[in-house]
Motif scaffolding. Sequence first.
Motif, PDB file in Angstrom:
ATOM      1  N   GLY A   1      -4.271  13.463  11.102  1.00 56.14           N
ATOM      2  CA  GLY A   1      -4.581  12.402  10.157  1.00 56.14           C
ATOM      3  C   GLY A   1      -3.540  11.315  10.012  1.00 56.14           C
ATOM      4  N   ALA A   2      -2.447  11.385  10.784  1.00 59.73           N
ATOM      5  CA  ALA A   2      -1.463  10.299  10.743  1.00 59.73           C
ATOM      6  C   ALA A   2      -2.152   9.002  11.143  1.00 59.73           C
ATOM      7  N   ARG A   3      -1.787   7.913  10.498  1.00 64.36           N
ATOM      8  CA  ARG A   3      -2.404   6.625  10.793  1.00 64.36           C
ATOM      9  C   ARG A   3      -1.945   6.071  12.130  1.00 64.36           C
ATOM     10  N   SER A   4      -0.687   6.332  12.478  1.00 65.80           N
ATOM     11  CA  SER A   4      -0.128   5.826  13.729  1.00 65.80           C
ATOM     12  C   SER A   4       1.148   6.603  14.017  1.00 65.80           C
ATOM     13  N   CYS A   5       1.673   6.431  15.229  1.00 65.06           N
ATOM     14  CA  CYS A   5       2.943   7.036  15.611  1.00 65.06           C
ATOM     15  C   CYS A   5       3.790   5.980  16.311  1.00 65.06           C
ATOM     16  N   LEU A   6       5.100   6.123  16.191  1.00 60.45           N
ATOM     17  CA  LEU A   6       5.992   5.243  16.915  1.00 60.45           C
ATOM     18  C   LEU A   6       7.225   6.009  17.323  1.00 60.45           C
ATOM     19  N   THR A   7       7.832   5.577  18.416  1.00 55.73           N
ATOM     20  CA  THR A   7       9.041   6.246  18.876  1.00 55.73           C
ATOM     21  C   THR A   7      10.230   5.750  18.067  1.00 55.73           C
ATOM     22  N   LYS A   8      11.183   6.653  17.893  1.00 59.12           N
ATOM     23  CA  LYS A   8      12.354   6.341  17.068  1.00 59.12           C
ATOM     24  C   LYS A   8      13.158   5.181  17.638  1.00 59.12           C
ATOM     25  N   ASP A   9      13.112   4.988  18.951  1.00 55.50           N
ATOM     26  CA  ASP A   9      13.858   3.871  19.539  1.00 55.50           C
ATOM     27  C   ASP A   9      13.205   2.524  19.244  1.00 55.50           C
ATOM     28  N   ARG A  10      11.982   2.519  18.724  1.00 51.69           N
ATOM     29  CA  ARG A  10      11.274   1.283  18.368  1.00 51.69           C
ATOM     30  C   ARG A  10      11.306   1.008  16.860  1.00 51.69           C
ATOM     31  N   LEU A  11      12.002   1.837  16.106  1.00 50.57           N
ATOM     32  CA  LEU A  11      12.018   1.662  14.655  1.00 50.57           C
ATOM     33  C   LEU A  11      12.481   0.267  14.251  1.00 50.57           C
ATOM     34  N   ASN A  12      13.552  -0.223  14.872  1.00 51.38           N
ATOM     35  CA  ASN A  12      14.066  -1.550  14.504  1.00 51.38           C
ATOM     36  C   ASN A  12      13.052  -2.652  14.757  1.00 51.38           C
ATOM     37  N   GLN A  13      12.247  -2.525  15.830  1.00 51.86           N
ATOM     38  CA  GLN A  13      11.299  -3.569  16.176  1.00 51.86           C
ATOM     39  C   GLN A  13       9.977  -3.452  15.412  1.00 51.86           C
ATOM     40  N   ASP A  14       9.513  -2.237  15.185  1.00 50.37           N
ATOM     41  CA  ASP A  14       8.138  -2.054  14.718  1.00 50.37           C
ATOM     42  C   ASP A  14       7.973  -1.509  13.310  1.00 50.37           C
ATOM     43  N   LEU A  15       9.017  -0.924  12.743  1.00 48.00           N
ATOM     44  CA  LEU A  15       8.858  -0.216  11.471  1.00 48.00           C
ATOM     45  C   LEU A  15       8.370  -1.120  10.344  1.00 48.00           C
ATOM     46  N   VAL A  16       8.973  -2.271  10.178  1.00 52.52           N
ATOM     47  CA  VAL A  16       8.626  -3.150   9.062  1.00 52.52           C
ATOM     48  C   VAL A  16       7.150  -3.537   9.103  1.00 52.52           C
ATOM     49  N   SER A  17       6.678  -3.976  10.262  1.00 58.15           N
ATOM     50  CA  SER A  17       5.278  -4.398  10.342  1.00 58.15           C
ATOM     51  C   SER A  17       4.318  -3.217  10.211  1.00 58.15           C
ATOM     52  N   LEU A  18       4.648  -2.067  10.809  1.00 59.20           N
ATOM     53  CA  LEU A  18       3.768  -0.900  10.694  1.00 59.20           C
ATOM     54  C   LEU A  18       3.662  -0.412   9.253  1.00 59.20           C
ATOM     55  N   VAL A  19       4.778  -0.383   8.554  1.00 53.51           N
ATOM     56  CA  VAL A  19       4.760   0.056   7.154  1.00 53.51           C
ATOM     57  C   VAL A  19       3.935  -0.907   6.310  1.00 53.51           C
ATOM     58  N   ARG A  20       4.124  -2.192   6.503  1.00 57.83           N
ATOM     59  CA  ARG A  20       3.341  -3.171   5.734  1.00 57.83           C
ATOM     60  C   ARG A  20       1.840  -3.043   6.032  1.00 57.83           C
ATOM     61  N   ASP A  21       1.488  -2.931   7.316  1.00 58.65           N
ATOM     62  CA  ASP A  21       0.076  -2.782   7.683  1.00 58.65           C
ATOM     63  C   ASP A  21      -0.499  -1.495   7.106  1.00 58.65           C
ATOM     64  N   CYS A  22       0.256  -0.446   7.198  1.00 56.49           N
ATOM     65  CA  CYS A  22      -0.194   0.857   6.709  1.00 56.49           C
ATOM     66  C   CYS A  22      -0.419   0.829   5.196  1.00 56.49           C
ATOM     67  N   ALA A  23       0.485   0.212   4.480  1.00 57.08           N
ATOM     68  CA  ALA A  23       0.398   0.173   3.004  1.00 57.08           C
ATOM     69  C   ALA A  23      -0.771  -0.699   2.539  1.00 57.08           C
ATOM     70  N   ARG A  24      -1.180  -1.680   3.334  1.00 57.34           N
ATOM     71  CA  ARG A  24      -2.277  -2.571   2.940  1.00 57.34           C
ATOM     72  C   ARG A  24      -3.639  -1.901   2.999  1.00 57.34           C
ATOM     73  N   ARG A  25      -3.796  -0.884   3.805  1.00 49.19           N
ATOM     74  CA  ARG A  25      -5.105  -0.248   3.999  1.00 49.19           C
ATOM     75  C   ARG A  25      -5.460   0.641   2.838  1.00 49.19           C
TER      76      ARG A  25
END
Length: 125
Positions: free
Chosen positions: A101-125
């Motif tokens: 049931g996780a909404r998405s997954c990301l690799t830890k090496d991409r946290l700096n690039q993708d975390l902010v946008s993924l968290v914002r998108d996730c919280a909006r749903r």
Amino acid sequence: MQSRKIRILAVGHNPLPREGLSLSIQLQPDKELVGAVASGEEAVQSFTEHRPDVTLMDLDLPSAAGITAIQEILKIDPATCVLGLLTYEWEESGADALRAGARSCLTKDRLNQDLVSLVRDCARR
């Protein structure tokens, strides 16, 4: 008028990356860290107590505890957002997390690039 901050729970068994992730979240003006815990059991307990908007779940927790915690958290609140954190993109635990049931997954090496946008998108749903 400032909108409500996105409330985040960070889960990871290794203290150094967990603390780094926590600091990164705290530096974001639109986010609030409500907890940083080390185990799946603590994740479920902290989720129940704080009801974050987004839970960042390390999928490298011992004994597949991250997958179990995702399932337990979604039993408590099926509408919440859980993002799985992987060490390697090809890990089977990513597919397991999505099935749990996780909404998405990301690799830890991409946290700096993708975390902010993924968290914002996730919280909006």
